[in-house]
Design a protein around this motif. Structure first.
Motif, PDB file in Angstrom:
ATOM      1  N   PRO A   1       2.761  -4.432   2.890  1.00  0.00           N
ATOM      2  CA  PRO A   1       2.871  -4.783   1.461  1.00  0.00           C
ATOM      3  C   PRO A   1       1.549  -4.675   0.708  1.00  0.00           C
ATOM      4  O   PRO A   1       1.545  -4.306  -0.476  1.00  0.00           O
ATOM      5  CB  PRO A   1       3.362  -6.234   1.498  1.00  0.00           C
ATOM      6  CG  PRO A   1       4.031  -6.378   2.816  1.00  0.00           C
ATOM      7  CD  PRO A   1       3.276  -5.499   3.755  1.00  0.00           C
TER       8      PRO A   1
ATOM      9  N   ALA B   1       1.124  -2.308  -2.533  1.00  0.00           N
ATOM     10  CA  ALA B   1       0.626  -2.827  -3.806  1.00  0.00           C
ATOM     11  C   ALA B   1      -0.604  -2.046  -4.259  1.00  0.00           C
ATOM     12  O   ALA B   1      -0.745  -1.714  -5.447  1.00  0.00           O
ATOM     13  CB  ALA B   1       0.298  -4.311  -3.678  1.00  0.00           C
TER      14      ALA B   1
ATOM     15  N   THR C   1       5.662  -7.900  -5.234  1.00  0.00           N
ATOM     16  CA  THR C   1       5.500  -7.751  -3.784  1.00  0.00           C
ATOM     17  C   THR C   1       5.855  -9.041  -3.058  1.00  0.00           C
ATOM     18  O   THR C   1       6.508  -9.031  -2.008  1.00  0.00           O
ATOM     19  CB  THR C   1       4.057  -7.341  -3.449  1.00  0.00           C
ATOM     20  OG1 THR C   1       3.705  -6.184  -4.205  1.00  0.00           O
ATOM     21  CG2 THR C   1       3.910  -7.027  -1.973  1.00  0.00           C
TER      22      THR C   1
END
Length: 266
Positions: free
Chosen positions: A41, A45, A80
């Protein structure tokens, strides 16, 4: 009085050991594969930020008085967080159902509310860890400072609780991975993308603004943006009240589904 009631009462009003064990299991589930659940993640991002920065460039004007990339960062962080919180609980339950070992979670002397809290707490921990990683990147790379740390933490934690609760409901409802994928693709992802992550809702026509404000994820994004950079489309207190109310309702639904055995018991 049933044997289950007697079993629970032996531990007092709350089975703290059982609750802690469930929370620990949920946390360990994602920690043992941290490259997929925490590192991935962060990379995603970062890629979002990089692509928008390159595609839009420095010519993009300020949004709500701040540079666009600074405006965008809290939205990417919150999006996220909620995606990972949802994935944590939904995948845990669906995998257990598909593998046939959900009974191992239902059999111990844990009350339905304790099960919900255990699952949701694991999702919150994952969401907060992801948020901390992205926030460190925001500070180091963009040179940002966090305007209101308490508000930022509260909205991140509440977002994890809301999406973790939705993940419990979705996981119980879905009986196979295809159904779970459909819920993610057609409900969760659109709600996340159409919530003001990439834009201020004030830029929308009034009709679309009204529709956007029905989306509870909007209040999460907006509140987190206030916490991180000090600007928002609405009052953070109102946003927190809406998010807490929706979270309570979803947790109540999850509690009812577990209590009645909906799609959990043959």
């Amino acid at each position: 009085m049933s044997q289950l009631d007697l079993g629970v009462r032996r531990f007092g009003r709350v089975n703290w050991l059982g609750l802690w064990t469930l929370i620990r299991r949920e946390v360990m589930r994602f920690m043992v594969v941290w490259t997929q659940t925490l590192l991935a993640p962060l990379v995603t991002a970062g890629l979002f930020m990089l692509i928008f920065s390159i595609a839009i460039g420095p010519g993009r004007g300020d949004v709500m008085g701040v540079p666009f990339i600074v405006f965008l960062a809290p939205g990417i962080l919150t999006m996220t967080v909620i995606q990972n919180a949802f994935a944590n609980t939904s995948s845990s339950i669906v995998v257990s159902k598909v593998q046939g070992n959900i009974v191992d979670t239902l059999m111990p002397p844990l009350a339905p509310l304790e099960l919900v809290i255990g699952y949701v707490t694991g999702a919150m921990v994952r969401g907060i860890l992801v948020a901390v990683g992205i926030a460190i990147g925001m500070v180091l790379v963009l040179g940002m400072s966090i305007a209101h740390p308490i508000w930022a933490l509260v909205f991140v934690a509440t977002g994890g609780a809301l999406m973790g609760s939705i993940g419990v409901v979705a996981g119980i409802f879905a009986n196979k991975f295809d159904q779970m994928a459909a819920i993610t693709n057609f409900i969760v992802t659109p709600l996340a993308f159409l919530s003001g992550t990439f834009y201020s809702v004030t830029a929308l026509p009034e009709v679309l603004q009204s529709i956007a404000r029905i989306n509870p994820i909007f209040y999460l994004i907006d509140g987190a943006r206030y916490g991180f950079i000090g600007v928002s489309d609405g009052a953070p207190g109102v946003g927190m009240a809406v998010v807490c109310g929706v979270t309570f309702l979803v947790m109540a639904l999850a509690w009812w589904m577990i209590k009645t055995g909906y799609r959990l018991k043959a």
